[in-house]
Design a protein around this motif. Structure first.
Motif, PDB file in Angstrom:
ATOM      1  N   THR A 100       0.815  -1.261   0.105  1.00  0.00           N
ATOM      2  CA  THR A 100       0.017  -0.083   0.043  1.00  0.00           C
ATOM      3  C   THR A 100       1.024   1.381   0.176  1.00  0.00           C
ATOM      4  O   THR A 100       0.649   2.215  -0.634  1.00  0.00           O
ATOM      5  N   VAL A 136       2.338   6.570  -7.154  1.00  0.00           N
ATOM      6  CA  VAL A 136       1.094   7.925  -7.442  1.00  0.00           C
ATOM      7  C   VAL A 136       1.746   8.896  -7.049  1.00  0.00           C
ATOM      8  O   VAL A 136       1.778  10.022  -7.945  1.00  0.00           O
ATOM      9  N   VAL A 151       1.469   2.889 -14.535  1.00  0.00           N
ATOM     10  CA  VAL A 151       0.494   1.826 -14.922  1.00  0.00           C
ATOM     11  C   VAL A 151      -0.173   1.397 -13.742  1.00  0.00           C
ATOM     12  O   VAL A 151       0.679   1.881 -12.566  1.00  0.00           O
ATOM     13  N   GLU A 152      -1.162   0.953 -13.717  1.00  0.00           N
ATOM     14  CA  GLU A 152      -1.899   0.603 -12.467  1.00  0.00           C
ATOM     15  C   GLU A 152      -0.855  -0.463 -11.711  1.00  0.00           C
ATOM     16  O   GLU A 152      -1.034  -0.281 -10.304  1.00  0.00           O
ATOM     17  N   ALA A 153       0.023  -1.107 -11.978  1.00  0.00           N
ATOM     18  CA  ALA A 153       0.861  -2.269 -11.438  1.00  0.00           C
ATOM     19  C   ALA A 153       2.045  -1.509 -11.009  1.00  0.00           C
ATOM     20  O   ALA A 153       2.936  -2.240 -10.208  1.00  0.00           O
ATOM     21  N   GLN A 205       5.250   0.963 -12.567  1.00  0.00           N
ATOM     22  CA  GLN A 205       5.921   1.850 -13.621  1.00  0.00           C
ATOM     23  C   GLN A 205       6.399   0.968 -14.607  1.00  0.00           C
ATOM     24  O   GLN A 205       7.317  -0.255 -14.365  1.00  0.00           O
ATOM     25  N   ALA A 211       2.495   1.659  -3.388  1.00  0.00           N
ATOM     26  CA  ALA A 211       1.399   2.088  -4.658  1.00  0.00           C
ATOM     27  C   ALA A 211       1.244   3.523  -4.256  1.00  0.00           C
ATOM     28  O   ALA A 211       1.229   4.378  -5.351  1.00  0.00           O
TER      29      ALA A 211
END
Length: 154
Positions: free
Chosen positions: A8, A15, A105-107, A109, A11
């Motif tokens: 968490t 972001v 990207v969602e997962a 970079q 991530a």
């Protein structure tokens, strides 16, 4: 720290990093750059003018690729529209390391090469997929991308 908590935090950090990179370029400049990227050969003069005005530096190239142009990033827009000259300028002339993770990207970079590999399968049109495949190979070629020689010297 547990794996879930670490994931968490990681991530959230990615972001925030992507957001911080994108904020390097002013809101008014991003519109100008997105418009320039949508026309063949227009991205270079727009970036050069911003450099002359002290609004853009070479280390901001990853942020340029990640600018939001409508619903997609600038790099995605260049792929979708097969803007070869502008893509080559944004990657080669601005000295982007094509193997360094920088496209969020969602997962996490992806590197430019990994993003192109993904787009060779997922881009919205056959032309864009072929374009992504071609540039994935070109950017990995020392003959096409002389920056690769500099990366290997480091």
């Amino acid at each position: 720290m547990g794996i879930v908590k670490f994931s968490t935090v990681l991530a959230a950090s990615l972001v925030l990093f992507g957001t911080a990179q994108a904020e390097l370029i002013s809101a008014s400049a991003d519109r100008q750059l997105c418009q320039a990227a949508s026309r063949d050969g227009s991205l270079e003069p727009a970036v050069e003018a911003m450099m002359d005005a002290g609004q853009f530096r070479y280390d901001m190239a990853p942020a340029l690729l990640n600018l939001r142009c409508g619903q997609v990033s600038l790099i995605q827009s260049l792929i979708n529209d097969s803007r070869a000259e502008n893509l080559e300028y944004a990657v080669i002339d601005l000295g982007v390391d094509v193997n360094s993770p920088l496209v969020p990207v969602e997962a996490g970079q992806l590197s430019v090469v990994q993003f192109l590999m993904q787009q060779a399968v997922m881009a919205p049109s056959v032309e864009a997929r072929e374009f992504a495949m071609e540039y994935m190979h070109d950017f990995r070629s020392v003959d096409f991308n002389p920056n690769l020689q500099l990366v290997t010297l480091k």
